[in-house]
Design a protein around this motif. Sequence first.
Motif, mmCIF file in Angstrom:
data_model
loop_
_atom_site.group_PDB
_atom_site.id
_atom_site.type_symbol
_atom_site.label_atom_id
_atom_site.label_comp_id
_atom_site.label_asym_id
_atom_site.label_seq_id
_atom_site.Cartn_x
_atom_site.Cartn_y
_atom_site.Cartn_z
ATOM 1 N N ALA A 27 49.176 47.182 40.277
ATOM 2 C CA ALA A 27 50.513 47.577 39.800
ATOM 3 C C ALA A 27 51.197 46.447 39.054
ATOM 4 O O ALA A 27 51.919 46.678 38.072
ATOM 5 N N GLU A 28 50.971 45.217 39.482
ATOM 6 C CA GLU A 28 51.587 44.056 38.845
ATOM 7 C C GLU A 28 50.820 43.589 37.605
ATOM 8 O O GLU A 28 51.247 42.676 36.912
ATOM 9 N N GLY A 29 49.668 44.203 37.344
ATOM 10 C CA GLY A 29 48.879 43.836 36.176
ATOM 11 C C GLY A 29 48.008 42.615 36.366
ATOM 12 O O GLY A 29 47.443 42.093 35.405
ATOM 13 N N LEU A 30 47.868 42.154 37.599
ATOM 14 C CA LEU A 30 47.022 40.986 37.862
ATOM 15 C C LEU A 30 45.546 41.344 37.767
ATOM 16 O O LEU A 30 44.742 40.582 37.254
ATOM 17 N N ALA A 45 33.498 38.290 41.105
ATOM 18 C CA ALA A 45 34.342 37.912 39.972
ATOM 19 C C ALA A 45 33.793 36.640 39.348
ATOM 20 O O ALA A 45 33.375 35.718 40.062
ATOM 21 N N THR A 46 33.805 36.596 38.041
ATOM 22 C CA THR A 46 33.380 35.371 37.356
ATOM 23 C C THR A 46 34.509 34.343 37.419
ATOM 24 O O THR A 46 35.654 34.668 37.741
ATOM 25 N N ARG A 47 34.185 33.119 37.089
ATOM 26 C CA ARG A 47 35.202 32.064 37.040
ATOM 27 C C ARG A 47 36.295 32.433 36.039
ATOM 28 O O ARG A 47 37.477 32.222 36.292
ATOM 29 N N ALA A 48 35.920 32.998 34.912
ATOM 30 C CA ALA A 48 36.887 33.385 33.880
ATOM 31 C C ALA A 48 37.810 34.495 34.383
ATOM 32 O O ALA A 48 39.019 34.485 34.101
ATOM 33 N N GLU A 49 37.257 35.452 35.133
ATOM 34 C CA GLU A 49 38.078 36.538 35.671
ATOM 35 C C GLU A 49 39.090 36.018 36.680
ATOM 36 O O GLU A 49 40.260 36.416 36.669
ATOM 37 N N VAL A 50 38.654 35.125 37.554
ATOM 38 C CA VAL A 50 39.568 34.536 38.539
ATOM 39 C C VAL A 50 40.643 33.716 37.835
ATOM 40 O O VAL A 50 41.824 33.787 38.186
ATOM 41 N N ALA A 51 40.262 32.961 36.820
ATOM 42 C CA ALA A 51 41.236 32.174 36.057
ATOM 43 C C ALA A 51 42.276 33.089 35.405
ATOM 44 O O ALA A 51 43.470 32.765 35.386
ATOM 45 N N THR A 52 41.839 34.223 34.899
ATOM 46 C CA THR A 52 42.762 35.178 34.286
ATOM 47 C C THR A 52 43.737 35.736 35.314
ATOM 48 O O THR A 52 44.941 35.828 35.051
ATOM 49 N N ILE A 53 43.238 36.084 36.488
ATOM 50 C CA ILE A 53 44.103 36.600 37.556
ATOM 51 C C ILE A 53 45.131 35.549 37.954
ATOM 52 O O ILE A 53 46.325 35.849 38.076
ATOM 53 N N ARG A 56 47.757 35.133 35.169
ATOM 54 C CA ARG A 56 48.707 36.257 35.189
ATOM 55 C C ARG A 56 49.682 36.107 36.354
ATOM 56 O O ARG A 56 50.863 36.389 36.216
ATOM 57 N N PHE A 57 49.173 35.674 37.504
ATOM 58 C CA PHE A 57 50.036 35.474 38.666
ATOM 59 C C PHE A 57 51.082 34.413 38.363
ATOM 60 O O PHE A 57 52.273 34.617 38.612
ATOM 61 N N CYS A 58 50.667 33.283 37.818
ATOM 62 C CA CYS A 58 51.602 32.191 37.519
ATOM 63 C C CYS A 58 52.618 32.582 36.448
ATOM 64 O O CYS A 58 53.783 32.218 36.539
ATOM 65 N N GLU A 59 52.194 33.328 35.465
ATOM 66 C CA GLU A 59 53.089 33.718 34.373
ATOM 67 C C GLU A 59 54.043 34.843 34.747
ATOM 68 O O GLU A 59 55.160 34.893 34.251
ATOM 69 N N ASN A 60 53.603 35.758 35.609
ATOM 70 C CA ASN A 60 54.378 36.970 35.852
ATOM 71 C C ASN A 60 54.998 37.083 37.241
ATOM 72 O O ASN A 60 55.965 37.815 37.416
ATOM 73 N N ILE A 61 54.441 36.414 38.228
ATOM 74 C CA ILE A 61 54.934 36.554 39.601
ATOM 75 C C ILE A 61 55.725 35.324 40.024
ATOM 76 O O ILE A 61 56.827 35.444 40.546
#
Length: 63
Positions: A27-30, A45-53, A56-61
């Motif tokens: 719901a939060e788009g993470l 999850a790949t390293r890149a996928e975890v980095a993206t999550i 997104r958490f740092c930028e949006n939450i």
Amino acid sequence: KTAKLDEYKDGVEVSAYATNAMQWANAEGLITGKTSVTLVPKGSATRAEVATILMRFCENIVK
């Protein structure tokens, strides 16, 4: 705020202990899925996928 995971073909495969967290993260788009119709909850999850999550958490939450 939560999202239903039934829009994903494999949404029912999310473990019971992780369902609430996955609904919130989606719901939060993470976490948006591997594709538009799959989450692959039993996969890795790949390293890149975890980095993206985390990004997104740092930028949006975290404000």
